[in-house]
Motif scaffolding. Structure first.
Motif, PDB file in Angstrom:
ATOM      1  N   MET A   1       8.968 -28.933  54.139  1.00 58.39           N
ATOM      2  CA  MET A   1       8.175 -27.566  54.716  1.00 58.39           C
ATOM      3  C   MET A   1       6.655 -27.780  54.551  1.00 58.39           C
ATOM      4  O   MET A   1       6.455 -27.793  53.381  1.00 58.39           O
ATOM      5  N   LYS A   2       5.971 -27.431  55.493  1.00 58.25           N
ATOM      6  CA  LYS A   2       4.398 -27.473  55.258  1.00 58.25           C
ATOM      7  C   LYS A   2       4.181 -25.972  55.937  1.00 58.25           C
ATOM      8  O   LYS A   2       4.708 -25.579  56.819  1.00 58.25           O
ATOM      9  N   ILE A   3       3.213 -25.430  55.262  1.00 61.16           N
ATOM     10  CA  ILE A   3       2.966 -23.921  55.749  1.00 61.16           C
ATOM     11  C   ILE A   3       1.419 -23.962  56.023  1.00 61.16           C
ATOM     12  O   ILE A   3       0.585 -24.568  55.286  1.00 61.16           O
ATOM     13  N   ASN A   4       1.023 -23.339  57.090  1.00 57.94           N
ATOM     14  CA  ASN A   4      -0.290 -23.311  57.597  1.00 57.94           C
ATOM     15  C   ASN A   4      -0.597 -21.681  57.701  1.00 57.94           C
ATOM     16  O   ASN A   4       0.086 -21.037  58.319  1.00 57.94           O
ATOM     17  N   VAL A   5      -1.788 -21.091  57.487  1.00 58.31           N
ATOM     18  CA  VAL A   5      -2.185 -19.793  57.573  1.00 58.31           C
ATOM     19  C   VAL A   5      -3.399 -19.728  58.331  1.00 58.31           C
ATOM     20  O   VAL A   5      -4.059 -20.581  58.140  1.00 58.31           O
ATOM     21  N   ASP A   6      -3.569 -18.874  59.269  1.00 57.53           N
ATOM     22  CA  ASP A   6      -4.569 -18.688  59.905  1.00 57.53           C
ATOM     23  C   ASP A   6      -5.368 -17.493  59.685  1.00 57.53           C
ATOM     24  O   ASP A   6      -5.063 -16.220  60.243  1.00 57.53           O
ATOM     25  N   VAL A  33      -4.792 -12.856  53.722  1.00 57.11           N
ATOM     26  CA  VAL A  33      -3.952 -13.937  53.256  1.00 57.11           C
ATOM     27  C   VAL A  33      -4.653 -15.187  52.510  1.00 57.11           C
ATOM     28  O   VAL A  33      -5.536 -15.771  53.236  1.00 57.11           O
ATOM     29  N   GLN A  34      -4.000 -15.645  51.422  1.00 58.00           N
ATOM     30  CA  GLN A  34      -4.266 -16.541  50.616  1.00 58.00           C
ATOM     31  C   GLN A  34      -3.256 -17.573  50.230  1.00 58.00           C
ATOM     32  O   GLN A  34      -2.105 -16.893  49.730  1.00 58.00           O
ATOM     33  N   LEU A  35      -3.226 -18.847  50.615  1.00 61.71           N
ATOM     34  CA  LEU A  35      -2.079 -19.491  50.645  1.00 61.71           C
ATOM     35  C   LEU A  35      -2.192 -20.346  48.880  1.00 61.71           C
ATOM     36  O   LEU A  35      -3.075 -20.911  48.808  1.00 61.71           O
ATOM     37  N   LEU A  36      -1.015 -19.769  48.204  1.00 62.12           N
ATOM     38  CA  LEU A  36      -0.906 -20.573  47.125  1.00 62.12           C
ATOM     39  C   LEU A  36      -0.273 -21.758  46.932  1.00 62.12           C
ATOM     40  O   LEU A  36      -0.397 -22.738  46.169  1.00 62.12           O
ATOM     41  N   GLN A  37       0.923 -22.214  47.748  1.00 67.53           N
ATOM     42  CA  GLN A  37       1.349 -23.368  47.762  1.00 67.53           C
ATOM     43  C   GLN A  37       1.406 -23.700  49.272  1.00 67.53           C
ATOM     44  O   GLN A  37       2.208 -23.075  50.210  1.00 67.53           O
ATOM     45  N   SER A  38       0.647 -24.952  49.780  1.00 62.83           N
ATOM     46  CA  SER A  38       0.987 -25.279  51.047  1.00 62.83           C
ATOM     47  C   SER A  38       2.240 -25.911  51.555  1.00 62.83           C
ATOM     48  O   SER A  38       2.551 -26.048  52.508  1.00 62.83           O
ATOM     49  N   GLU A  39       2.917 -26.365  50.324  1.00 64.33           N
ATOM     50  CA  GLU A  39       4.307 -27.311  50.569  1.00 64.33           C
ATOM     51  C   GLU A  39       5.065 -26.668  49.573  1.00 64.33           C
ATOM     52  O   GLU A  39       5.284 -27.642  48.497  1.00 64.33           O
ATOM     53  N   PRO A  40       5.719 -25.565  49.518  1.00 60.94           N
ATOM     54  CA  PRO A  40       6.647 -24.967  48.527  1.00 60.94           C
ATOM     55  C   PRO A  40       7.972 -25.952  48.598  1.00 60.94           C
ATOM     56  O   PRO A  40       8.301 -26.380  49.615  1.00 60.94           O
TER      57      PRO A  40
END
Length: 64
Positions: A1-6, A33-40
């Protein structure tokens, strides 16, 4: 799983942080938002899925 935030779409509601605090945070300066893990890990799957669903601006996207 990969996460992207806009961050351009983010309204700073903080719902993602409440749902998955190990993956998301809010920037102290602008509240976005600040992404701490892009691939949790898989252990965060349910929390991240909830964060994506409850984000009022649709700023959180999960990719398989």
């Amino acid at each position: 799983m990969k996460i992207n935030v806009d961050r351009d779409r983010c309204v700073g509601a903080g719902q993602c942080v409440l749902a998955a605090p190990a993956v998301f945070d809010q920037n102290g300066e602008d509240g976005l938002v600040q992404l701490l893990q892009s691939e949790p890990g898989q252990d965060q799957h349910d929390a991240v899925t909830e964060a994506e669903l409850i984000c009022p601006s649709g700023a959180v996207e999960i990719h398989s």
